[in-house]
Write an enzyme that holds these catalytic residues in place. Structure first.
Site, PDB file in Angstrom:
ATOM      1  N   ARG A  22       0.811  -1.221   0.000  1.00  0.00           N
ATOM      2  CA  ARG A  22       0.000   0.000   0.000  1.00  0.00           C
ATOM      3  C   ARG A  22       0.844   1.270   0.000  1.00  0.00           C
ATOM      4  O   ARG A  22       0.333   2.355  -0.271  1.00  0.00           O
ATOM      5  CB  ARG A  22      -0.950   0.003   1.205  1.00  0.00           C
ATOM      6  CG  ARG A  22      -2.176  -0.887   0.988  1.00  0.00           C
ATOM      7  CD  ARG A  22      -3.204  -0.651   2.074  1.00  0.00           C
ATOM      8  NE  ARG A  22      -2.887  -1.369   3.287  1.00  0.00           N
ATOM      9  CZ  ARG A  22      -3.461  -1.147   4.469  1.00  0.00           C
ATOM     10  NH1 ARG A  22      -4.363  -0.200   4.590  1.00  0.00           N
ATOM     11  NH2 ARG A  22      -3.128  -1.866   5.524  1.00  0.00           N
ATOM     12  N   GLY A 148      -8.514  -4.949  16.736  1.00  0.00           N
ATOM     13  CA  GLY A 148      -8.843  -6.094  17.564  1.00  0.00           C
ATOM     14  C   GLY A 148      -9.167  -5.616  18.969  1.00  0.00           C
ATOM     15  O   GLY A 148      -8.500  -4.716  19.496  1.00  0.00           O
ATOM     16  N   ASN A 178      -6.255  -3.694  20.784  1.00  0.00           N
ATOM     17  CA  ASN A 178      -4.952  -4.333  20.716  1.00  0.00           C
ATOM     18  C   ASN A 178      -3.990  -3.533  19.855  1.00  0.00           C
ATOM     19  O   ASN A 178      -4.289  -3.207  18.702  1.00  0.00           O
ATOM     20  CB  ASN A 178      -5.115  -5.748  20.140  1.00  0.00           C
ATOM     21  CG  ASN A 178      -3.792  -6.465  19.981  1.00  0.00           C
ATOM     22  OD1 ASN A 178      -2.911  -6.328  20.817  1.00  0.00           O
ATOM     23  ND2 ASN A 178      -3.663  -7.249  18.918  1.00  0.00           N
ATOM     24  N   ASN A 377      35.866  25.507  -5.286  1.00  0.00           N
ATOM     25  CA  ASN A 377      36.481  24.319  -4.710  1.00  0.00           C
ATOM     26  C   ASN A 377      36.466  23.092  -5.618  1.00  0.00           C
ATOM     27  O   ASN A 377      37.002  22.053  -5.250  1.00  0.00           O
ATOM     28  CB  ASN A 377      35.794  23.970  -3.386  1.00  0.00           C
ATOM     29  CG  ASN A 377      34.291  23.764  -3.554  1.00  0.00           C
ATOM     30  OD1 ASN A 377      33.661  24.390  -4.383  1.00  0.00           O
ATOM     31  ND2 ASN A 377      33.721  22.881  -2.756  1.00  0.00           N
TER      32      ASN A 377
END
Length: 458
Positions: A22, A148, A178, A377
């Site tokens: 995804r 959950g 959960n 440089n």
């Protein structure tokens, strides 16, 4: 690893084998960055803060890039490959060899849940120390849909983790959810994980099943409460942006709690490893990338961008300044508006005030670099260094062609192109001599005006 009487040993297994489709990215999901650090890096950093000694990282097949990131950040980590993706319990058992080493505590974490705090990790371990065989990180969800649910019995003991699709109507009303993160008693971890079956619609081995297995065996189960903001799982770019918002809020608060002033905190973006001292002032719209150290009393003015750089005590930067990797600013130095510094040391009290590029250079203390100065440089193949001595003065619009050494106290006249060393205390002027032709401009203007007039009359 053997236990000790005074300190419990711990192994953390980080599950990092998810494909992350995804995200719609060629980069593995867990290597996407939040506050300049990979999601996997955030989990590893929190583990270090929680003093977890053993680390095992489970990766998918062919994911040498994830393995390399894990070992870069934790050279002592062990990496295991989950050849088949058959659920979270199956992924954890991919690290069977590490699980069998005899740790007291086992933490099971997810590399795409990068914001879990060291405090929550320590709380899970404390639950094991108090006698639980299984400790689950939970949170009170403002909107529990899709999560959950953590089911408790009348005595308040955790009995099961019920997924949304399997929950009854009354269970769906539960807001205790959960987070996925779990800790197991290291002495029982293998037997609990090996008891997980795959008799479900997907035929996968779910880590959450260990709760009911532990209950059936009369083992203790505990819920440890965390904050909803820390358990955000990142599966797409939208959630990645939300995790960035949370991480930035934490970092800003930590900087301010440490004694820094952020004038408009919501406009300042910090890298996770930024080190910011006391009495630092950061003005609006500043980006501080990876590897930045800002010493006490420094001021970063608005719209500046800094990465892999050090700002000394009392130094001022910006507005509209850019410090690139290797910039090292001494105490009370000044880097002003529209100045870029790269791989250069700016000495104490030196001033690079405006419209200037200093790259691959050493600028001595109290030197003054005039507007429009550049160090040349790079010749297209190699880079060379410029040395500017203490107290030197570089006039505006000068080009210093490296390698070149400007001595202490030397003076470079404005508009000079310096290709040779300048001795200490000397004046160098390297520009075409000015000439003047009297009346030239009047004649030129008259001639051009006549031409234009004749053209317009045609």
């Amino acid at each position: 690893m053997p236990s000790s009487k005074d300190r419990r040993s711990a192994l953390a297994v980080i599950l990092a084998a998810g494909e992350g489709t995804r995200m719609k990215s060629q980069l593995p999901k867990v290597l996407h960055k939040i506050a300049g650090r990979s999601m996997l890096g955030h989990v590893l950093a929190s583990l270090s803060a929680a003093e977890t000694a053993g680390v095992a990282v489970v990766v998918g097949p062919g994911r040498e890039d994830v393995q390399a990131e894990a070992l870069r950040l934790r050279p002592d980590a062990r990496v295991f490959v989950q050849e088949e993706r058959r659920g979270t319990a199956h992924a954890t058992l991919a690290a069977r060899e590490a699980l069998a080493a005899g740790f007291d505590d086992l933490l099971i974490l997810f590399a795409d849940t990068p914001l879990v705090t060291p405090a929550s990790m320590s709380a899970l371990r404390a639950a094991l120390k108090d006698g639980a065989a299984v400790a689950v990180l939970g949170f009170e969800a403002a909107n529990p849909f899709g999560y959950g649910r953590l089911i408790k019995d009348a005595a308040g003991d955790l009995t099961a983790v019920r997924e949304e699709k399997d929950a009854t109507e009354s269970e769906r009303a539960i807001t205790l959810c959960n987070a996925g993160v779990m800790a197991l008693d290291g002495r029982r971890a293998l037997e609990l994980l090996e008891a997980v079956g795959c008799a479900n619609a997907k035929g996968e081995y779910y880590l959450t099943d260990v709760v009911e297995i532990a209950r059936a065996r009369g083992l203790g189960r505990r819920v440890v409460l965390g904050q909803e903001s820390e358990v955000l799982g990142v599966n797409d770019r939208i959630q990645l942006a939300e995790a960035e918002r949370i991480a930035q809020d934490r970092l800003r608060r930590a900087a301010m709690a440490g004694g820094a002033t952020l004038v408009a905190p919501e406009t300042v973006f910090l890298s996770a490893d930024a080190r910011i001292g006391q009495d630092v002032v950061i003005e609006p719209h500043v980006v501080i990338g990876a590897g930045v150290e800002i010493a006490n009393g420094a001021v970063v003015h608005a719209f500046s961008h800094i990465e892999k750089a050090r700002i000394g005590e009392g130094a001022h930067v910006g507005p509209f300044a850019r410090l690139r990797p290797g910039a090292d600013l001494g105490a009370k130095s000044k880097v002003g508006n529209f100045v870029e510094i790269k791989a250069a040391a700016i000495g104490a009290g030196a001033k690079v005030s405006h419209l200037t590029y200093i790259g691959d250079a050493d600028v001595g203390a109290e030197a003054n670099i005039g507007a429009g100065t550049i160090t040349c440089n790079y010749d297209g193949y190699f880079k060379y260094r410029t040395q500017i001595g203490e107290g030197a003065f570089i006039g505006s619009n000068s080009s210093l062609v490296a390698p070149v050494n400007i001595g202490a106290g030397a003076y470079v006249g404005s508009g000079s192109v310096v290709t040779k060393d300048v001795a200490a205390g000397a004046l160098a002027v390297a520009r075409g001599r000015q000439i003047e032709k009297a009346g030239w401009a009047d004649a030129f203007n008259r001639t051009q005006a006549e031409k234009k007039s004749g053209k317009n009359s045609q």
